[in-house]
Design a protein around this motif. Structure first.
Motif, PDB file in Angstrom:
ATOM      1  N   PHE A 124       0.865  -1.343  -0.041  1.00 56.02           N
ATOM      2  CA  PHE A 124       0.097   0.077   0.102  1.00 56.02           C
ATOM      3  C   PHE A 124       0.760   1.229  -0.130  1.00 56.02           C
ATOM      4  N   PHE A 158       4.101   0.213   2.136  1.00 54.68           N
ATOM      5  CA  PHE A 158       3.867  -0.385   3.342  1.00 54.68           C
ATOM      6  C   PHE A 158       3.258  -2.022   2.725  1.00 54.68           C
ATOM      7  N   ALA A 203       1.682  -5.143   3.006  1.00 56.74           N
ATOM      8  CA  ALA A 203       0.530  -5.423   3.873  1.00 56.74           C
ATOM      9  C   ALA A 203       0.531  -6.947   3.827  1.00 56.74           C
ATOM     10  N   GLU A 227      -3.898 -10.810  14.518  1.00 57.05           N
ATOM     11  CA  GLU A 227      -4.285  -9.829  15.222  1.00 57.05           C
ATOM     12  C   GLU A 227      -4.705  -8.625  14.281  1.00 57.05           C
ATOM     13  N   ASN A 228      -5.280  -7.637  14.837  1.00 55.27           N
ATOM     14  CA  ASN A 228      -5.399  -6.369  13.846  1.00 55.27           C
ATOM     15  C   ASN A 228      -4.487  -5.921  12.939  1.00 55.27           C
ATOM     16  N   GLY A 229      -4.720  -5.610  11.819  1.00 58.83           N
ATOM     17  CA  GLY A 229      -3.778  -5.159  11.044  1.00 58.83           C
ATOM     18  C   GLY A 229      -2.852  -6.159  10.448  1.00 58.83           C
ATOM     19  N   SER A 230      -3.077  -7.443  10.585  1.00 56.99           N
ATOM     20  CA  SER A 230      -2.261  -8.440  10.091  1.00 56.99           C
ATOM     21  C   SER A 230      -2.266  -8.868   8.557  1.00 56.99           C
ATOM     22  N   GLY A 231      -3.478  -8.033   8.076  1.00 54.30           N
ATOM     23  CA  GLY A 231      -3.697  -8.512   6.434  1.00 54.30           C
ATOM     24  C   GLY A 231      -4.655  -9.176   5.979  1.00 54.30           C
ATOM     25  N   LYS A 232      -5.541  -9.887   7.107  1.00 51.67           N
ATOM     26  CA  LYS A 232      -6.513 -10.613   6.757  1.00 51.67           C
ATOM     27  C   LYS A 232      -7.553  -9.989   5.795  1.00 51.67           C
ATOM     28  N   SER A 233      -7.958  -8.882   6.036  1.00 49.90           N
ATOM     29  CA  SER A 233      -9.039  -8.100   5.209  1.00 49.90           C
ATOM     30  C   SER A 233      -8.621  -7.931   3.752  1.00 49.90           C
ATOM     31  N   THR A 234      -7.306  -7.611   3.855  1.00 52.36           N
ATOM     32  CA  THR A 234      -6.516  -7.207   2.645  1.00 52.36           C
ATOM     33  C   THR A 234      -6.506  -8.606   1.787  1.00 52.36           C
ATOM     34  N   HIS A 293     -12.395 -12.931  14.228  1.00 50.43           N
ATOM     35  CA  HIS A 293     -11.804 -12.740  15.586  1.00 50.43           C
ATOM     36  C   HIS A 293     -12.075 -13.900  16.677  1.00 50.43           C
ATOM     37  N   GLU A 338      -7.636   0.989  -3.784  1.00 50.70           N
ATOM     38  CA  GLU A 338      -6.924   1.889  -2.812  1.00 50.70           C
ATOM     39  C   GLU A 338      -6.567   3.203  -2.869  1.00 50.70           C
TER      40      GLU A 338
HETATM   41  N1  LIG Z   1      -6.035   1.280   1.492  1.00 50.82           N
HETATM   42  C1  LIG Z   1      -4.922   1.108   2.243  1.00 50.82           C
HETATM   43  N2  LIG Z   1      -4.047   2.001   2.365  1.00 50.82           N
HETATM   44  C2  LIG Z   1      -3.033   1.863   3.118  1.00 50.82           C
HETATM   45  N3  LIG Z   1      -2.965   1.084   4.141  1.00 50.82           N
HETATM   46  C3  LIG Z   1      -3.789   0.146   3.955  1.00 50.82           C
HETATM   47  C4  LIG Z   1      -5.018   0.096   3.369  1.00 50.82           C
HETATM   48  N4  LIG Z   1      -5.799  -0.864   3.707  1.00 50.82           N
HETATM   49  C5  LIG Z   1      -5.179  -1.575   4.529  1.00 50.82           C
HETATM   50  N5  LIG Z   1      -4.032  -1.169   4.976  1.00 50.82           N
HETATM   51  C6  LIG Z   1      -2.839  -1.656   6.012  1.00 50.82           C
HETATM   52  O1  LIG Z   1      -2.733  -2.894   5.934  1.00 50.82           O
HETATM   53  C7  LIG Z   1      -2.552  -3.421   7.033  1.00 50.82           C
HETATM   54  C8  LIG Z   1      -3.454  -4.643   6.998  1.00 50.82           C
HETATM   55  O2  LIG Z   1      -4.856  -4.346   7.053  1.00 50.82           O
HETATM   56  P1  LIG Z   1      -5.982  -5.378   6.919  1.00 50.82           P
HETATM   57  O3  LIG Z   1      -7.259  -4.650   6.988  1.00 50.82           O
HETATM   58  O4  LIG Z   1      -5.694  -6.301   5.995  1.00 50.82           O
HETATM   59  O5  LIG Z   1      -5.921  -5.889   8.493  1.00 50.82           O
HETATM   60  P2  LIG Z   1      -6.910  -7.067   9.146  1.00 50.82           P
HETATM   61  O6  LIG Z   1      -5.935  -8.298   9.466  1.00 50.82           O
HETATM   62  O7  LIG Z   1      -8.158  -7.147   8.390  1.00 50.82           O
HETATM   63  O8  LIG Z   1      -7.184  -6.311  10.504  1.00 50.82           O
HETATM   64  P3  LIG Z   1      -8.657  -6.514  11.386  1.00 50.82           P
HETATM   65  O9  LIG Z   1      -8.352  -7.539  12.274  1.00 50.82           O
HETATM   66  O10 LIG Z   1      -8.290  -5.210  12.300  1.00 50.82           O
HETATM   67  O11 LIG Z   1      -9.528  -6.176  10.319  1.00 50.82           O
HETATM   68  C9  LIG Z   1      -2.832  -2.603   7.994  1.00 50.82           C
HETATM   69  O12 LIG Z   1      -1.710  -1.960   8.750  1.00 50.82           O
HETATM   70  C10 LIG Z   1      -3.465  -1.326   7.195  1.00 50.82           C
HETATM   71  O13 LIG Z   1      -3.316  -0.211   7.926  1.00 50.82           O
END
Ligand SMILES: Nc1ncnc2c1ncn2[C@@H]1O[C@H](COP(=O)(O)OP(=O)(O)OP(=O)(O)O)[C@@H](O)[C@H]1O
Ligand SMILES: [Mg+2]
Lengths: 422, 274
Positions: free
Chosen positions: A29, A53, A55, A74-81, A218, B272
């Motif tokens: 990202f 960054f 991800a 954990e939060n921000g680990s990249g699951k949603s991505t 989670h 994004e």
């Molecule tokens: N569009 C974006 N631009 C910049 N950074 C992003 C973007 N989308 C996600 N990120 C970053 O990528 C990382 C992973 O985000 P992601 O949403 O995949 O986390 P997650 O595992 O789903 O967390 P959660 O458990 O909080 O849902 C995070 O650090 C987030 O800040």
């Protein structure tokens, strides 16, 4: 080790085709120093300044038809991505993903539709995004409305919906459009209890129908029970993959280890927790929670040995002291209280320093957070020499067990089938 | 690109739904709703008639018979172009929440705006045609239409494709340079006056620059519309200059290709960047 009550026997699935494949997926990202650069800035210094960054760093997995994969971390680990890449919303920087069949994705809260549209209109819009024709959606409309339980609100603009209602609607559409592959991001957390159960049941149904599902959650309990396999992501890297149960377990252990390390740093030995009273003729000077091997521990698995050691110091000779232990669940339920007198273990007299050991051979508690009280009283149990009330924490994970509640009760089932009626 | 266009067919239901949503949202909370599409040109007709044939302002329209029709014949296609380009420019950015959450070919957003506006435009055209029929000797008018109206079936697609090309480009570039949504209004205003909508165009008027003037595809398109709906300088319905038609068809194709290529190149990262 206690045996699991019912062993899930998932078919090995060797013959089933792989329908989802993520191959070495990397994702970056741009973290802009300034969001939405204006033309002027861009012209002045080229593309505006940003940091890169990572991800996702080389994530690979494959899901066979009909099986369910959980993504945890954990939060921000990249699951949603990762899920968004599967859904084709984001494009991976490197690597590739492949999904065969019709994909239905339910990502995070709300679906971003125009707030003036009614629930019914959203159903049609959402359905057509998933590739259904008007008549196909119309045929399923009743089913969708009844699943979402929004009969009364279906013609209300969604701007007047609560966030739970919105998610209900989205979920109802996503699962009723008969996708081959369902991608779900953390929706189980939003609905109320009864809707959550309904969703879980529906997910089991879909599983039975042979749909392939990927869930991000989670709610580790649900992951453990719904998913066949799981992937644990940490800072975009794969920490573990394999059977859902195993991965969740490893993950939990790690989380607990970290928490322990953290709390260890905060206060060296004893945690300032609970209260303490007593006259002080005998003092409990140290309390240790140990495992069967005598090592200090915070997290236990159901069925493991738990030992509590209490160091005491008696300034004068004390006749027939009674040492006691109480276990409370952190939410307050008093689980057990016992003492040396109840156990017919009478210490005649003590003086000076010593240690009392309390041993539970096989801990029958299920997953949860618990707290110990340690006490020393006179023989009548009326006068407290020293009472440490709910001061020592420990946690339990159920390990392989799927039982609900606080206690593991060993049991057996028998089936007597009646004669078939003609 | 051909593949991408083909895959759009799978989404025609969604396209229609988006277009419907576009229209619905536009008329939400208005009592007359959809009738506004018919009412608008009628009201414009009335206003122009009052302004340019009754009020002192009529001197401005001197030398042009049937000025309201002359004006509307150019204004309606222009409005279609203008509304679609303006709407499309923010269509990607404005639907960020949707784009981040579901996958669908993103070009459906500007295309659906164009389709919704086309529906509007078609209704307005119908109203205009009724006015045209009433604006002269009915029989002559009717015969003229009978001959020339089918040309609209070529002209409308040219306008549509050109508009879409500009819209796709504006929509995708605006994701990266939000300035576009601010500057587009000014650009369109300049273009409005560089197109013979409100004034009478004659080829000699710009001298040597006449050629350059006609390079603006909207000039060619609007002049063609005017030939069919208003007629030549003497207000006699006529066949459009085929040079104009051919040039605008070529320009529309090139603009569409260009716009679509830019769009496709930028599309995968919309989620994004919005
Ligand atoms: N569009 C974006 N631009 C910049 N950074 C992003 C973007 N989308 C996600 N990120 C970053 O990528 C990382 C992973 O985000 P992601 O949403 O995949 O986390 P997650 O595992 O789903 O967390 P959660 O458990 O909080 O849902 C995070 O650090 C987030 O800040
Ligand atoms: Mg997430």
């Amino acid at each position: 080790m206690m045996a699991s009550i019912w062993d899930k026997t998932t078919e090995t699935g060797l013959d089933r085709p792989t329908v989802i494949e993520a191959d070495d997926v990397w994702k970056t990202f741009k973290v802009y120093k300034e969001r939405n650069p204006s033309l002027k800035e861009t012209l002045l210094r080229g593309r505006s300044a940003y940091d890169t960054f990572w991800a996702l760093k080389g994530v690979s997995f494959a899901v066979k038809e009909g099986s369910t994969l959980g993504l945890i971390g954990e939060n921000g680990s990249g699951k949603s991505t990762m899920l968004k890449i599967l859904a084709k919303i984001l494009r991976p920087k490197r690597g590739s993903v492949r999904i065969d069949g019709k994909v239905s994705a339910l990502l995070e809260l709300g679906a971003g539709f125009h707030p003036d549209l009614t629930g019914r209109e959203i159903v049609f819009l959402n359905g057509s995004i998933l590739g259904l024709t008007k008549s196909e959606i119309a045929a399923k409309l009743d089913q969708i409305i009844s699943f979402s339980e929004l009969d009364k609100f279906i013609d209300t603009p969604v701007k007047n919906y609560s966030s739970g209602m919105y998610v209900r609607l989205g979920f109802a559409v996503a699962i009723n459009v008969e996708p081959d592959v369902l991608l779900i991001d953390e929706i189980l957390a939003v609905g109320d209890e009864s809707f959550q159960r309904k969703c879980l049941n529906k997910l089991y149904d879909l599983k039975e129908q042979g749909k392939t599902i990927v869930v991000v959650s989670h709610a580790l309990e649900s992951v453990r029970s719904i998913c066949d396999e799981a992937v644990w992501l940490e800072h975009g890297e794969m920490r573990a993959e394999g059977s859902a149960r195993g991965v969740v377990e490893t993950y939990l252990e790690e989380v607990n280890r970290r928490e322990e390390a953290k709390s260890g740093q905060k206060s060296r030995d004893e945690e300032e927790f609970g209260t303490r009273w007593g006259s002080g003729e005998v003092k409990i000077t140290g309390v240790r929670v140990l495992d069967g091997g005598g090592k200090k521990r915070r997290l236990f698995k159901t069925g493991e040995t738990l030992i509590v050691e209490m160091d005491y110091e008696a300034k004068e000779e004390i006749r027939r002291p009674v040492f006691g232990i109480a276990i409370h669940a952190r939410d307050g339920v008093h689980i057990n209280g016992t003492n040396t007198k109840f156990s017919k273990t009478v210490f005649d007299k003590i003086k000076g320093n010593g240690t009392v050991k309390y041993i539970i051979e096989a801990l029958p508690l299920l997953k949860g957070n618990y707290v110990l009280s340690t006490v020393v009283y006179d023989f009548a149990c009326l006068h407290a020499y020293d009472h440490h009330d709910r001061r020592y924490l420990f946690n339990v994970s159920s390990g392989d067990l799927n039982d609900y509640g606080i206690f593991y009760l060993p049991c057996a089932w028998e089936l007597k089938s009646g004669r078939e009626k003609k | 690109m051909v593949d991408q266009l083909k895959s759009l067919f799978k989404y025609k239901e969604l396209l229609l739904n988006f277009a419907k949503k576009e229209l619905k949202v536009k008329y939400k909370n208005s009592v007359l709703g959809f009738f506004w599409s018919l009412l608008n040109p009628i009201l414009m007709m009335i206003v122009f008639t009052v302004l340019f044939t009754v009020s002192p302002l009529r001197v401005a329209a001197k030398g042009i018979d049937n000025f309201p029709i002359f004006f509307l014949a150019g204004l309606l296609p222009w409005n279609f172009f203008n509304a679609t380009v303006v709407g499309s420019t923010t269509s990607i950015v404005g639907n960020g929440a949707l784009i981040k959450k579901v996958y669908f070919p993103r070009e459906l957003l500007p295309i659906s705006i164009a389709v919704a506006n086309l529906v509007n435009f078609a209704l307005e055209l119908l109203v205009l045609i009724v006015f045209v029929l009433g604006s002269g000797l009915f029989l002559t008018r009717f015969l003229g239409f009978y001959k020339f109206l089918p040309i609209l079936l070529v002209l409308l697609p040219i306008l549509f494709v050109f508009t879409l090309g500009v819209s796709l480009m504006a929509a995708s570039l605006n994701v990266y340079f939000r300035d576009i949504q601010h500057i587009i209004g000014i650009i369109l205003m300049v273009l409005f006056y560089s197109t013979p909508i409100i004034y009478k165009f004659n080829p000699g008027m710009f001298g040597k620059f006449g050629i350059i003037y006609m390079l603006n595809p909207m000039a060619d398109i609007v002049l063609s519309f005017k030939s069919i709906l208003y007629g030549n300088a003497d207000n006699v319905l006529a066949v459009p200059n085929w040079h104009y038609m051919a040039y605008s068809a070529a320009a529309a194709s090139i603009m569409f290709l260009l716009g679509y290529i830019v769009f496709i190149r930028l599309e995968p990262d919309f989620a994004e960047e919005v």
